[in-house]
Design an enzyme around this catalytic site. Structure first.
Site, mmCIF file in Angstrom:
data_model
loop_
_atom_site.group_PDB
_atom_site.id
_atom_site.type_symbol
_atom_site.label_atom_id
_atom_site.label_comp_id
_atom_site.label_asym_id
_atom_site.label_seq_id
_atom_site.Cartn_x
_atom_site.Cartn_y
_atom_site.Cartn_z
ATOM 1 N N HIS A 128 19.318 -12.406 -13.669
ATOM 2 C CA HIS A 128 18.445 -13.134 -14.755
ATOM 3 C C HIS A 128 18.278 -12.607 -16.066
ATOM 4 O O HIS A 128 18.910 -11.216 -16.222
ATOM 5 C CB HIS A 128 16.944 -13.193 -14.261
ATOM 6 C CG HIS A 128 16.457 -11.716 -13.649
ATOM 7 N ND1 HIS A 128 16.792 -11.028 -12.496
ATOM 8 C CD2 HIS A 128 15.369 -10.972 -14.124
ATOM 9 C CE1 HIS A 128 16.135 -9.899 -12.658
ATOM 10 N NE2 HIS A 128 15.554 -9.750 -13.569
ATOM 11 N N GLU A 137 11.483 -9.169 -8.163
ATOM 12 C CA GLU A 137 10.368 -9.255 -9.389
ATOM 13 C C GLU A 137 9.607 -10.934 -9.350
ATOM 14 O O GLU A 137 10.383 -11.838 -9.282
ATOM 15 C CB GLU A 137 11.103 -9.207 -10.576
ATOM 16 C CG GLU A 137 11.894 -8.088 -10.669
ATOM 17 C CD GLU A 137 12.850 -7.793 -11.828
ATOM 18 O OE1 GLU A 137 12.747 -8.709 -12.799
ATOM 19 O OE2 GLU A 137 13.209 -6.665 -12.194
ATOM 20 N N HIS A 177 16.415 -0.491 -25.503
ATOM 21 C CA HIS A 177 15.259 -1.111 -24.934
ATOM 22 C C HIS A 177 14.945 -0.515 -23.553
ATOM 23 O O HIS A 177 15.940 -0.228 -22.811
ATOM 24 C CB HIS A 177 15.958 -2.653 -24.555
ATOM 25 C CG HIS A 177 14.799 -3.452 -23.798
ATOM 26 N ND1 HIS A 177 14.150 -4.507 -24.645
ATOM 27 C CD2 HIS A 177 14.181 -3.607 -22.644
ATOM 28 C CE1 HIS A 177 13.140 -5.078 -23.791
ATOM 29 N NE2 HIS A 177 13.404 -4.508 -22.645
ATOM 30 N N HIS A 211 20.195 -8.678 -16.181
ATOM 31 C CA HIS A 211 19.732 -7.681 -15.167
ATOM 32 C C HIS A 211 19.751 -8.257 -13.678
ATOM 33 O O HIS A 211 19.678 -9.275 -13.407
ATOM 34 C CB HIS A 211 18.108 -7.393 -15.606
ATOM 35 C CG HIS A 211 17.846 -6.224 -14.640
ATOM 36 N ND1 HIS A 211 18.494 -4.978 -14.568
ATOM 37 C CD2 HIS A 211 16.600 -6.075 -14.008
ATOM 38 C CE1 HIS A 211 17.657 -4.129 -14.035
ATOM 39 N NE2 HIS A 211 16.729 -4.853 -13.428
ATOM 40 N N HIS A 230 12.561 -13.504 -9.273
ATOM 41 C CA HIS A 230 14.002 -13.232 -9.248
ATOM 42 C C HIS A 230 13.948 -12.117 -8.226
ATOM 43 O O HIS A 230 13.667 -11.282 -8.213
ATOM 44 C CB HIS A 230 14.259 -12.785 -10.416
ATOM 45 C CG HIS A 230 13.977 -13.513 -11.575
ATOM 46 N ND1 HIS A 230 13.352 -13.246 -12.904
ATOM 47 C CD2 HIS A 230 14.412 -14.886 -12.039
ATOM 48 C CE1 HIS A 230 13.328 -14.318 -13.360
ATOM 49 N NE2 HIS A 230 14.018 -15.359 -13.129
#
Length: 451
Positions: free
Chosen positions: A372, A342, A293, A336, A366
């Protein structure tokens, strides 16, 4: 009404004149002794005069009256607009807001400026360093009123309702799934057709630019040709007895002055310091076509860089419809913790990592190093899904305001706002342990994974 016309390009040198006044741009110089049509020459500077040419931003405006013709500024009360990040205690928790409430027009008329609410931010506009994130909720147009910010650049993201924006440079319509940038010092007025809602990010340091593409090459992500700037349009309209109000956002506070004429009296202009809009559907997505990813930086539309190489004061990142094809990969965003802050919003559809609870017109924050990731339902589904080429996020557009600054919440953002989701943390509590100490490697699977 004829559709609006635009100039194409990002960071370009433009020249535009209202067709009602051909030849209104001076030829061969910026400020002649007498301008065509008896106009005044006025320069709007978006950078220091001595900034390197590649970073120098300025536009010459040729207008019926200069913008200095107004009464003195006086303070305006706007209780939901603040940059005082010390008024509330720090809060590192994961935050989520249900769709922000739009006031009903039968109860209260609220225009775009009155509907601005500061959610979070960091830094100080006096020091020209920082960021602020707002929601706007309004139901009526600005009438004989315009605004400009002395503090920074506005990046505006409509979620509900079209914004009909008049600027000193001309007019632009910004619809759902489009964004626009009104840069520091540019006067603008917003008309709406009814209930409207959206998000705003303001940066105090510098201006937005396109991210460097590096190994991607010359093309991809947001292409310069897809950014649109309005063409010159003027109105020579009198508003007697100081009936026109100019609102200035200065050092985080609002001030108002009055004048007898419309500020949108620019007949012609030329330069590279302009407002612009962009349709998010034009974003050319890149992603992994093998395994793993990729980091969300590949979805960056615009960035405002800090003095540290590769570190952004603010990135504007989107998650558009795209194909997902990675082999042997957990495809949604991974769990993460980040050295960046964010803030996410949803323009339409449902976000893949949290299809419940995160709705259009709402938001999440976040904070720096706050963990999160996907909720329990998303994790279980993605962990057991058949990994075939799949079209994801169809009909969806989520975005992220990402910053290297540790953003603080306002009192309204974490307490006063009735839309705070106090149970957001529960979406992770049902995650189960799948640890199996007796697990044995699958030889076939191991051979399929590149090393």
């Amino acid at each position: 009404m004829a559709p609006l016309r635009y100039l194409s390009g990002f960071g370009s040198e433009f020249a535009s004149e209202d067709p009602r006044c051909p030849g209104s741009l001076p030829k061969g110089q910026n400020n002649p002794q007498k301008c065509p049509y008896g106009l005044y020459a006025e320069q709007l500077s978006g950078s220091a005069f001595t900034a390197p040419r590649t970073h120098n931003r300025r536009t010459w405006l040729y207008r019926i009256l200069p913008s200095a013709v107004h009464t003195p500024f006086s303070p305006v009360e706007q209780p939901y607009l603040t940059h005082d990040w010390k008024l509330s205690d720090p809060n590192p928790n994961q935050m989520r807001w249900h769709p922000f409430s739009i006031p009903h027009i039968n109860k209260e008329k609220v225009d775009w400026v009155q509907g601005l609410h500061t959610i979070c931010g960091a830094g100080d506009p006096c020091a020209r360093h920082g960021i602020a994130v707002y929601a706007y909720m309004c139901n009526t147009s600005m009438v004989d009123t315009c605004m400009y910010t002395s503090d920074g650049d506005f990046l505006i993201v409509p979620e509900k309702g079209t914004l009909h924006i008049t600027t000193e440079f001309g007019k632009m319509d910004v619809v759902n799934n489009e964004i626009c940038v009104i840069q520091q010092g540019m006067r603008f007025s917003v008309e709406v057709d009814g209930e409207s809602r959206g998000y705003v990010m303001e940066v105090f340091d510098a201006h937005f630019e396109l991210p460097c593409l590096g190994p991607i090459g010359a093309n991809g992500l947001a292409n310069p040709r897809d950014f649109l700037t309005p063409v010159a349009w003027y109105e020579d309209r009198k508003v007697p007895h100081g009936g026109y109000t100019v609102i200035n956002k200065y050092q985080g506070k609002l001030f108002q002055a009055h004048q007898d004429q419309s500020p949108f009296n620019v007949v012609a202009w030329h330069g590279n310091y302009v407002p612009y809009k962009y349709n998010l559907e034009n974003f050319c997505v890149v992603n992994s076509v093998s395994f793993d990813h990729m980091d969300p930086s590949i979805f960056t539309v615009l960035t405002c860089q800090s003095v540290k190489p590769g570190v952004a004061i603010a990135d504007f990142v989107i998650f558009p419809p795209r194909w997902s094809v990675q082999t042997n990969t957990f495809r949604p965003p991974y769990y993460h913790r980040n050295c960046m802050s964010e803030f996410m919003g949803l323009i339409k559809g449902s976000y893949e990592a949290k299809e419940e609870g995160f709705r259009p017109g709402g938001a999440t924050l976040h904070s720096m190093m706050t963990p999160h990731g996907p909720d329990a339902a998303c994790f279980e589904g993605a962990s057991n899904a058949e990994l075939k080429p799949q079209r994801i996020a169809e009909g969806t557009m989520a975005f992220m305001f990402e910053s290297s600054l540790s953003m603080a919440l306002t009192e309204w953002g974490q307490k006063t706002c009735e839309c705070v989701d106090a149970e957001y943390y529960k979406c992770w509590l049902s995650l189960k342990s799948h640890f199996n100490p007796d697990w044995k490697p699958d030889t076939v699977e191991e051979e399929e994974v590149p090393h």
